[in-house]
Scaffold this active site. Sequence first.
Site, mmCIF file in Angstrom:
data_model
loop_
_atom_site.group_PDB
_atom_site.id
_atom_site.type_symbol
_atom_site.label_atom_id
_atom_site.label_comp_id
_atom_site.label_asym_id
_atom_site.label_seq_id
_atom_site.Cartn_x
_atom_site.Cartn_y
_atom_site.Cartn_z
ATOM 1 N N GLY A 132 31.223 35.249 121.564
ATOM 2 C CA GLY A 132 30.743 36.529 122.065
ATOM 3 C C GLY A 132 29.611 37.082 121.241
ATOM 4 N N HIS A 133 28.943 38.072 121.819
ATOM 5 C CA HIS A 133 27.855 38.772 121.140
ATOM 6 C C HIS A 133 28.144 40.265 121.196
ATOM 7 C CE1 HIS A 133 25.293 35.162 120.947
ATOM 8 N NE2 HIS A 133 25.771 34.893 122.156
ATOM 9 N N GLY A 134 28.074 40.920 120.050
ATOM 10 C CA GLY A 134 28.295 42.358 119.992
ATOM 11 C C GLY A 134 27.017 43.108 119.765
ATOM 12 N N SER A 166 26.007 44.328 117.097
ATOM 13 C CA SER A 166 25.445 44.144 115.760
ATOM 14 C C SER A 166 25.382 42.695 115.331
ATOM 15 C CB SER A 166 26.279 44.936 114.737
ATOM 16 O OG SER A 166 27.636 44.562 114.809
ATOM 17 N N GLY A 167 25.738 41.765 116.202
ATOM 18 C CA GLY A 167 25.664 40.377 115.802
ATOM 19 C C GLY A 167 26.440 39.460 116.726
ATOM 20 N N VAL A 209 29.741 36.648 117.308
ATOM 21 C CA VAL A 209 31.116 36.387 116.898
ATOM 22 C C VAL A 209 31.446 34.928 117.159
ATOM 23 C CG1 VAL A 209 33.529 37.008 117.208
ATOM 24 C CG2 VAL A 209 31.753 38.762 117.420
ATOM 25 N N LYS A 243 32.264 37.400 112.256
ATOM 26 C CA LYS A 243 31.201 38.213 112.831
ATOM 27 C C LYS A 243 29.963 38.039 111.957
ATOM 28 C CE LYS A 243 32.014 42.559 113.952
ATOM 29 N NZ LYS A 243 32.164 44.028 113.779
ATOM 30 N N ASP A 280 35.292 55.260 117.575
ATOM 31 C CA ASP A 280 34.925 54.415 118.710
ATOM 32 C C ASP A 280 36.162 53.701 119.252
ATOM 33 O OD1 ASP A 280 33.190 53.453 120.592
ATOM 34 O OD2 ASP A 280 32.491 51.769 119.382
#
Length: 1013
Positions: free
Chosen positions: A728-730, A732-733, A735, A749, A853
Site C-alpha cells: 500500500g501507499h499512504g 507519507s510513504g 508500506v 512504513k 485522526d
Amino acid sequence: MHTYLLMQTQLPLYHSLLSRGFPPTLLSFIYPLTPPPPLSPIQTKGKKDKQFIIINYSSSSSSKIFCAMKTLYLLLFFISFLFFFSSELSLRAAAVIDTQSGFLSLMKNSLAGQLRTRWDSAAGPAAYCNFSGISCDADGNVVVIDVSLWSLAGPFPPGICTALPYLRTLRLAGNNVQGGFPHDLLNCSFLEELDLSSTALTGPVPDLSPLQSLRRLDLSENAFSGWFPTSVANLTNLEFINFNEIPGFEIWRLPESIAGLTKLRVLILSTSSMRGEIPPWLGNMTSLTDLELSANFLVGQIPATLGSLYNLQLLELYYNQLEGEIPRELGNLTLLTDIDLSENRLTGEIPVELCGLPRLHVLQMYTNRLTGRIPAVLGNSTQLVILSVYRNLLSGELPPDLGRYSNLIVVELSENLFSGPLPRYSCAAGKLLYFLVLSNLFTGELPAEYAACTGLLRFRMSNNRLSGPIPQGIFALPHATIIDLSNNSFEGTIPRSVGEAKNLSSLFLSNNQISGNLPPEISWDTNLVKIDLSNNLLTGPIPSEFGNLTKLNQLSLQGNKLNSSIPQSLSSLKSLNVLNLSNNLLTGEIPDSLCTLLPNSLDFSNNNLSGPVPLPLIKEGLLDSVAGNPNLCVAFRLNLTDRIFPLCPKPSFRNSLNDIWIIGVCVILCILGLLLFLQRWFSRKNPVIEQEGISSLSSFSYDVTSFHRLSFDQHEIIEALIDKNIVGHGGSGTVYKIKLSNGECVAVKKLWTRKTKDRSNSAQLILDRELRTEVETMESIRHKNIVKLYCCFSSMDSNLLVYEYMPNGNLWDALHKGCSTLDWPKRHRIALGIAQGLAYLHHDLLFPIVHRDIKTSNILLDAEFEPKVADFGIAKMLQTRGDHDSSTTIIAGTYGYLAPEYAYSSKATTKCDVYSFGVVLMELVTGKKPNEPEFGDNRDITQWVTSKIGAKEGAVEVLDKRISWSPFKEEMTQVLRIALRCACSIPNLRPTMNEVVQLLIEADRWKSDANSS
C-alpha cells in the site's frame, strides 16, 4: 300573454348545455310552446351585474292547463340541471385526482429513497389514498403526508400547495431534504402541522406568518442560519414549537411577542444561540407544559414568575450561565415531573417546596454551587426516579428514607460535603442501576441491603470515611462494571464469590484495611481491565491465575504484605500497562519474561527479591523500579547507576563452562558478521544493478532505535524493500509486508525524506515532523489495542518504521471492501478494543495523548480480529498534567470524522477523539461510510443516524442489512445510542473514553438479557 324571466347570466349556461349535447327537447321545457319561440328581448331591467331578459309570448291554452304544464316543465328542467352539474363535479374531481397524483409522482421521483418501493402504482381513482403515509378526506383530497424516517434524499418538489390545497399535516422528519426551507409551503393555508426536523435544511427560515392555521411546528436539528424567525409570534394557533439544536442562528433574544401565543403548550428552544435573561413574562404563558431553554447563553436569575406556569410538566434550563437562588415559587408547579437546572452557577439551597412536588420523577442540578441539605421531604417521594446533584457544595445527612417509597434508578451525589450514614433503602425497589456517592464525608458501615441490589451497574463510594466489613454480596453483583470502595476504612476479606461478577471491568479497593489472601476466583472475571488493591493488609501469594486476565490493563498490589514469588504467568498479560508490586514481602527472582512488558510501568521496589536484576531493566534505566531489595545484584557493570547493586557472586564451574560456550559462539558470530560486512563493503566498490527496487548497499548506514526486543536483523528488513512486497501507499510513504527468516511478518512504513524526488521542502518538513511525532508517541505507549512499533531506522536516504504486521488489514477495508462480512460479535469486540486503546491514551498516561485522526482506515486488525489503533503521525501529547481538555491548534484529521468544533476552532481535545470514535461506531453498526450519496449533499452519517434513531423502529432501519442482526438488535441499537452520545455537537455532553468503555461493556448486557428473556 305570459312573461318569463331568463337571467342574462344564465345564457352562457344555456349555450354550454347545448354544446355538451344536452337534448334540445329537454331545453324546450323552459318554454310553454312548441316549437319554442326565439329569444326576443323586449325590455331589460335590474342592475348591471344581475340583468335579466323579459320574454313575452301568448297561448290559447287555458290558464290552469298552462300552469300545470309550466310546473311539470320546470320540474323536469331542475332534474336535468342537477344531472348536468353532477357531471361537471365529476369532471372537476377527475382533474383534482390527476393533479394530486401528479404531484405525488413528482415527489416520488424527486426524493430518492423508500417512496419508490412504498408508493406502488395501484389502479383506480385516488389510488394514492391507499399509499403508506398518505391520508385523504372523504372527497379524496390529500390531507396528511407522513414520510418521516424513510431515508429520502433530494430536493422537495415545488407546487405542493397548488396541487394539495387541503393539506393539513406534512411530516418529513429524519430525511435529507436538500436545500433551504421549501418556500411553497407558505401557501398551504390549511396546514396545521409541519415537521421538518432533522432534514439537513440550510439557509434562513422565512417569514412564517402566512401559515395561520399552523398548530405544530418542528424545525429542530437542522443547519439553518441567519436570524431566529420571530414571525412565529404571529401564528396565534400554535401549540407546539421546537427549534432544538440549531446552533447556526445569530445570537438573539426571546421577543415578548411570543407571549401572545396563548395556546402554546410546548416551547423548545435548546441550543439555538439565545442570549440574555429569561424574561419574567414567560410566566404569563400558562398553557405551557414543556419549557426547554437549555444549552444557550442565558444569564441572570431564574424568574420567580415561572412558578405561575401551573400546567408545566418539564422544565430544562441546563448548560447556561444562570446564577442566584432557585425560586421557591417553582414549588407551585404541582404537575412538574422533570426539572434539570444542571451546569449553571446557581447558589443557595434546594427549595423544600420543589422537593415536595407530588409528581416529581427527575431532579437534576449537578455542577452548580448549591449549599445546604437535601430536604428530608424528598425521602417521602413515591415518584422519584433520578436524583443527580453531584459537584456542588451540599452538606448534611441524606434523608434516611431516600428511595424507600419510589423506584430509584440513579443516585448521583458525588463531589459534595455530605456526611452521616448512607441511606439504607436506596435500592428498596430493586431498580437501582447507578449509585455514585464518591468524594464526600459519609461515615458508618455499608448497608447490607446494597448486596441484594443485583441490577447495579456502577457502585462507587470512594474517598469517604466509611468503615466496617464489606457485605460479601457486593463483590458478586452480576451486572456491575465498576465497584469502587477505595480510600475508606473498610475491613474484612475479599470473598471467593467475587468470581461471580462476570461483567466487572474495574475493581478499586485501595487504601482500606482489607486483609486475607487474594482469591484466585478473581481470574474468573475475564472482563477485568483494572485492579487496584494497593495499600491494604493483604497477605499470601499472588495467584498465578491472574495471568488469565487477558484484558487487564492495570494491576496495582503495592503496599500490602504479599509474600510469594512473582508469578511467571503475569508475563502473558500483553495488555498490561501498569504492574506495581512494590512495598510487599515478595521473594525470589524477578522473572526475565516480565521484561517483555517493557516499556510499561513496572515497579518491584521495596520487597525481599533476590538474584540478578534483569538486563533490560538496567538498559532502560529502570533501576529505581527494583530499589529497596537488598538481595538483588547485577551480573556485570553497564554504567554508574547500577553501582547501587553489588555484583552477583561468581557462578559455579559448570555455569562457567556454559558461559565459555556462550562467549565462544558470540565470538564466532562476530567474526562471521565482520566477514559479511567486508564482503558488502567491497561490493560497494562495484555496486550491483538494482533489481525489483533494491537500493544500493549504502542503505546499511542506518541509525536504529528499538522499542522492543528485536528478533530480526536490520539487513533482513532493508533487503526486503522491493516492489513485490509493497502492500500500500499512504499519505507519507510506502508500506511493505516483509516475511522474516523466523517465519514472522512485519509491516514497514518507508517515509519520504529530503532526498526523495518531487517533494517540496515544506512537505518534507511536515513528514519529518510526523516521523518525529510518531516515534516519540509510540515509544512512550504500550497497549494491546495500539499497534506495536518495533523500531525506527533513520538515514539520509530514508526513514523506516517497523510495526507488527496485521494480517486482516484495516477496519475500513473489512467493513466496506471485504468479501466476507464481520458479524456483530466481532464488531462489538472491535469497538470495545478501540475504546480501550483510546481510553489508555486519554487517561492512563502521565501526559494524555490526542490521536486526532481516528478513523476506520487507521484501525488495524490482527489474525483474531483484535483491533489496534495505528498511525500516530499527527498525534499530540498534551503537555498539561491531568488536563484532558488541553488542546492543540494545528488542524488535522479526516473529513467525515472531524468534530464540528475542531473544524472552526482548530482546537483538538480528547473530546475530538471521542467524536471521531462515535463515527467509527456508526460505521460498525450501519455498515455505511461516513459520507454516502444516499445521505445527500452536506450531510454525513451522524446526521443520517440522528434522523433515524428518534422513531421507535427507526433505529432498526439503519442496522447493517448484510449481517444477521436479529439476535443482537437491542445491543446494536444501544451501541448506536452510545455513538450518538459520542458524536454530540456539544463537546461537554460527550462522554469520556473511560465512560465509553463502560457503556460498551454494559451494552453487551442487553444481548444477555434478551437471550435470557
